[in-house]
Design a protein around this motif. Structure first.
Motif, PDB file in Angstrom:
ATOM      1  N   TRP A 142      81.358  74.029  56.590  1.00 52.15           N
ATOM      2  CA  TRP A 142      82.581  73.380  56.122  1.00 52.15           C
ATOM      3  C   TRP A 142      83.787  73.878  56.914  1.00 52.15           C
ATOM      4  O   TRP A 142      84.644  73.086  57.320  1.00 52.15           O
ATOM      5  CB  TRP A 142      82.753  73.664  54.636  1.00 52.15           C
ATOM      6  CG  TRP A 142      83.898  72.965  53.990  1.00 52.15           C
ATOM      7  CD1 TRP A 142      83.971  71.651  53.608  1.00 52.15           C
ATOM      8  CD2 TRP A 142      85.159  73.549  53.625  1.00 52.15           C
ATOM      9  NE1 TRP A 142      85.187  71.394  53.028  1.00 52.15           N
ATOM     10  CE2 TRP A 142      85.928  72.530  53.029  1.00 52.15           C
ATOM     11  CE3 TRP A 142      85.694  74.833  53.731  1.00 52.15           C
ATOM     12  CZ2 TRP A 142      87.222  72.764  52.543  1.00 52.15           C
ATOM     13  CZ3 TRP A 142      86.968  75.067  53.255  1.00 52.15           C
ATOM     14  CH2 TRP A 142      87.726  74.040  52.679  1.00 52.15           C
ATOM     15  N   LEU A 143      83.836  75.179  57.176  1.00 49.41           N
ATOM     16  CA  LEU A 143      84.934  75.731  57.963  1.00 49.41           C
ATOM     17  C   LEU A 143      84.845  75.281  59.424  1.00 49.41           C
ATOM     18  O   LEU A 143      85.870  75.020  60.061  1.00 49.41           O
ATOM     19  CB  LEU A 143      84.917  77.258  57.888  1.00 49.41           C
ATOM     20  CG  LEU A 143      85.443  77.874  56.597  1.00 49.41           C
ATOM     21  CD1 LEU A 143      85.288  79.388  56.618  1.00 49.41           C
ATOM     22  CD2 LEU A 143      86.898  77.502  56.354  1.00 49.41           C
ATOM     23  N   ILE A 144      83.630  75.182  59.946  1.00 58.81           N
ATOM     24  CA  ILE A 144      83.451  74.699  61.319  1.00 58.81           C
ATOM     25  C   ILE A 144      83.995  73.289  61.449  1.00 58.81           C
ATOM     26  O   ILE A 144      84.701  72.961  62.414  1.00 58.81           O
ATOM     27  CB  ILE A 144      81.962  74.747  61.727  1.00 58.81           C
ATOM     28  CG1 ILE A 144      81.513  76.195  61.925  1.00 58.81           C
ATOM     29  CG2 ILE A 144      81.724  73.934  63.003  1.00 58.81           C
ATOM     30  CD1 ILE A 144      80.036  76.362  62.173  1.00 58.81           C
ATOM     31  N   GLU A 145      83.688  72.453  60.463  1.00 58.68           N
ATOM     32  CA  GLU A 145      84.183  71.075  60.491  1.00 58.68           C
ATOM     33  C   GLU A 145      85.703  71.037  60.408  1.00 58.68           C
ATOM     34  O   GLU A 145      86.358  70.204  61.041  1.00 58.68           O
ATOM     35  CB  GLU A 145      83.571  70.276  59.338  1.00 58.68           C
ATOM     36  CG  GLU A 145      82.099  69.945  59.530  1.00 58.68           C
ATOM     37  CD  GLU A 145      81.848  69.162  60.807  1.00 58.68           C
ATOM     38  OE1 GLU A 145      82.610  68.203  61.095  1.00 58.68           O
ATOM     39  OE2 GLU A 145      80.901  69.512  61.544  1.00 58.68           O
TER      40      GLU A 145
ATOM     41  N   LEU B 119      92.035  83.399  57.885  1.00 56.08           N
ATOM     42  CA  LEU B 119      90.972  83.023  56.964  1.00 56.08           C
ATOM     43  C   LEU B 119      90.046  81.958  57.553  1.00 56.08           C
ATOM     44  O   LEU B 119      88.840  81.983  57.333  1.00 56.08           O
ATOM     45  CB  LEU B 119      91.572  82.520  55.645  1.00 56.08           C
ATOM     46  CG  LEU B 119      90.590  82.015  54.576  1.00 56.08           C
ATOM     47  CD1 LEU B 119      89.586  83.096  54.209  1.00 56.08           C
ATOM     48  CD2 LEU B 119      91.348  81.552  53.343  1.00 56.08           C
ATOM     49  N   SER B 120      90.604  81.024  58.311  1.00 59.23           N
ATOM     50  CA  SER B 120      89.785  79.944  58.847  1.00 59.23           C
ATOM     51  C   SER B 120      88.790  80.440  59.893  1.00 59.23           C
ATOM     52  O   SER B 120      87.770  79.806  60.135  1.00 59.23           O
ATOM     53  CB  SER B 120      90.665  78.850  59.455  1.00 59.23           C
ATOM     54  OG  SER B 120      91.396  79.345  60.555  1.00 59.23           O
ATOM     55  N   VAL B 121      89.084  81.586  60.521  1.00 61.11           N
ATOM     56  CA  VAL B 121      88.187  82.135  61.539  1.00 61.11           C
ATOM     57  C   VAL B 121      87.152  83.071  60.926  1.00 61.11           C
ATOM     58  O   VAL B 121      85.951  82.906  61.122  1.00 61.11           O
ATOM     59  CB  VAL B 121      88.980  82.883  62.630  1.00 61.11           C
ATOM     60  CG1 VAL B 121      88.037  83.560  63.620  1.00 61.11           C
ATOM     61  CG2 VAL B 121      89.899  81.913  63.366  1.00 61.11           C
ATOM     62  N   HIS B 122      87.598  84.080  60.173  1.00 59.72           N
ATOM     63  CA  HIS B 122      86.647  85.082  59.698  1.00 59.72           C
ATOM     64  C   HIS B 122      86.202  84.872  58.250  1.00 59.72           C
ATOM     65  O   HIS B 122      85.440  85.687  57.722  1.00 59.72           O
ATOM     66  CB  HIS B 122      87.221  86.495  59.883  1.00 59.72           C
ATOM     67  CG  HIS B 122      88.357  86.832  58.964  1.00 59.72           C
ATOM     68  ND1 HIS B 122      89.636  87.031  59.407  1.00 59.72           N
ATOM     69  CD2 HIS B 122      88.413  87.005  57.621  1.00 59.72           C
ATOM     70  CE1 HIS B 122      90.418  87.326  58.395  1.00 59.72           C
ATOM     71  NE2 HIS B 122      89.707  87.310  57.299  1.00 59.72           N
ATOM     72  N   GLY B 123      86.641  83.770  57.629  1.00 61.82           N
ATOM     73  CA  GLY B 123      86.267  83.532  56.238  1.00 61.82           C
ATOM     74  C   GLY B 123      84.769  83.413  56.032  1.00 61.82           C
ATOM     75  O   GLY B 123      84.230  83.875  55.027  1.00 61.82           O
ATOM     76  N   ALA B 124      84.081  82.781  56.984  1.00 58.63           N
ATOM     77  CA  ALA B 124      82.625  82.639  56.879  1.00 58.63           C
ATOM     78  C   ALA B 124      82.043  82.445  58.276  1.00 58.63           C
ATOM     79  O   ALA B 124      81.275  81.523  58.529  1.00 58.63           O
ATOM     80  CB  ALA B 124      82.264  81.459  55.981  1.00 58.63           C
ATOM     81  N   LEU B 125      82.397  83.342  59.176  1.00 62.92           N
ATOM     82  CA  LEU B 125      81.939  83.218  60.557  1.00 62.92           C
ATOM     83  C   LEU B 125      80.459  83.568  60.686  1.00 62.92           C
ATOM     84  O   LEU B 125      79.712  82.914  61.411  1.00 62.92           O
ATOM     85  CB  LEU B 125      82.774  84.125  61.462  1.00 62.92           C
ATOM     86  CG  LEU B 125      82.676  83.881  62.964  1.00 62.92           C
ATOM     87  CD1 LEU B 125      83.113  82.455  63.303  1.00 62.92           C
ATOM     88  CD2 LEU B 125      83.539  84.881  63.726  1.00 62.92           C
TER      89      LEU B 125
ATOM     90  N   ASP C 225      75.607  79.143  54.087  1.00 60.55           N
ATOM     91  CA  ASP C 225      75.750  78.361  55.319  1.00 60.55           C
ATOM     92  C   ASP C 225      76.599  77.114  55.119  1.00 60.55           C
ATOM     93  O   ASP C 225      77.287  76.672  56.039  1.00 60.55           O
ATOM     94  CB  ASP C 225      74.371  77.956  55.850  1.00 60.55           C
ATOM     95  CG  ASP C 225      74.448  77.334  57.235  1.00 60.55           C
ATOM     96  OD1 ASP C 225      74.852  78.046  58.174  1.00 60.55           O
ATOM     97  OD2 ASP C 225      74.146  76.127  57.372  1.00 60.55           O
ATOM     98  N   SER C 226      76.569  76.534  53.916  1.00 60.36           N
ATOM     99  CA  SER C 226      77.364  75.324  53.674  1.00 60.36           C
ATOM    100  C   SER C 226      78.851  75.612  53.816  1.00 60.36           C
ATOM    101  O   SER C 226      79.609  74.771  54.304  1.00 60.36           O
ATOM    102  CB  SER C 226      77.070  74.761  52.281  1.00 60.36           C
ATOM    103  OG  SER C 226      77.387  75.705  51.268  1.00 60.36           O
ATOM    104  N   VAL C 227      79.282  76.798  53.421  1.00 58.33           N
ATOM    105  CA  VAL C 227      80.687  77.187  53.565  1.00 58.33           C
ATOM    106  C   VAL C 227      81.021  77.381  55.041  1.00 58.33           C
ATOM    107  O   VAL C 227      82.070  76.930  55.522  1.00 58.33           O
ATOM    108  CB  VAL C 227      80.986  78.478  52.776  1.00 58.33           C
ATOM    109  CG1 VAL C 227      82.415  78.950  53.047  1.00 58.33           C
ATOM    110  CG2 VAL C 227      80.788  78.242  51.292  1.00 58.33           C
TER     111      VAL C 227
END
Length: 202
Positions: free
Chosen positions: A131-134, A113-119, A126-128
């Motif tokens: 957030w995952l990038i951080e 999920l941390s990789v493809h959740g909002a890649l 974009d905020s999501v």
């Protein structure tokens, strides 16, 4: 601990288990990603109406962040345990093999999920993505500090840059997630880890 949300407008308790609902939402996001998970998908999986969803969890972005925290706490504990291993070699091997076991667990959605959740998302999401990038960056910083500690004690070769080593291991872990999402088997992922460990000069 689970709790129940009550709908007082109906004149009688009409609740639902927020823990079960959040777990269901997590699995929808895990399977479909942030943008791919529609409100209809979430309502159906969580077995609540949209009004109750907003009341209990806030916006879709709020719900995603809560679901992701549940994902980290319930499924990513092996990373925390790996960082506590006595030698840096054990840290890396435990993290990589733990990742393979996690990605190969029957019944779990494919991938991480941390990789493809909002890649890759549109501007509205974009905020999501950021957030995952951080979050991934914070994980890399924790790994870097562990490599730095190993270097101070002589457990890590002086010629190895802790930041580069942490980034390398993170890249392997993220790549395993992509491979798993593409259908790689546990045996195939294990061979990748075996090769990576042979190439690491730890």
């Amino acid at each position: 601990m689970s709790k129940t949300i009550e709908n007082s407008k109906m004149g009688r308790p009409r609740g639902f288990d927020t823990t079960a609902a959040l777990d269901a939402a997590m699995r929808v996001f895990w399977e479909k990603g942030y943008e791919g998970a529609t409100l209809r998908n979430l309502e159906s999986a969580m077995r609540i109406n949209r009004s109750s969803m907003w009341t209990a969890f806030g916006t879709k972005e709020d719900l995603f962040k809560l679901a992701f925290e549940r994902y980290i706490n319930d499924y990513q504990g092996y990373i925390r345990e790996a960082l506590e291993k006595p030698t840096i070699r054990e840290v890396v091997e435990s993290a990589l093999r733990g990742t393979v076991d996690f990605l190969s667990t029957p019944g779990n959605p494919k991938g991480c999920l941390s990789v493809h959740g909002a890649l890759a998302v549109g501007d509205e999401s974009d905020s999501v993505k950021q957030w995952l990038i951080e979050g991934r960056r914070a994980g890399e910083i924790r790994a870097r500090k562990r490599f730095e500690d190993a270097k101070k004690t002589g457990d890590l070769s002086k010629g190895i840059d802790p930041a580069a080593a942490a980034r390398y291991v993170a890249t392997i872990i993220q790549g395993l997630g992509v491979q798993a999402a593409s259908g790689a088997t546990k045996a195939e992922l294990t061979k990748t880890v075996d090769m990576a460990l042979r190439n690491l000069e730890l």
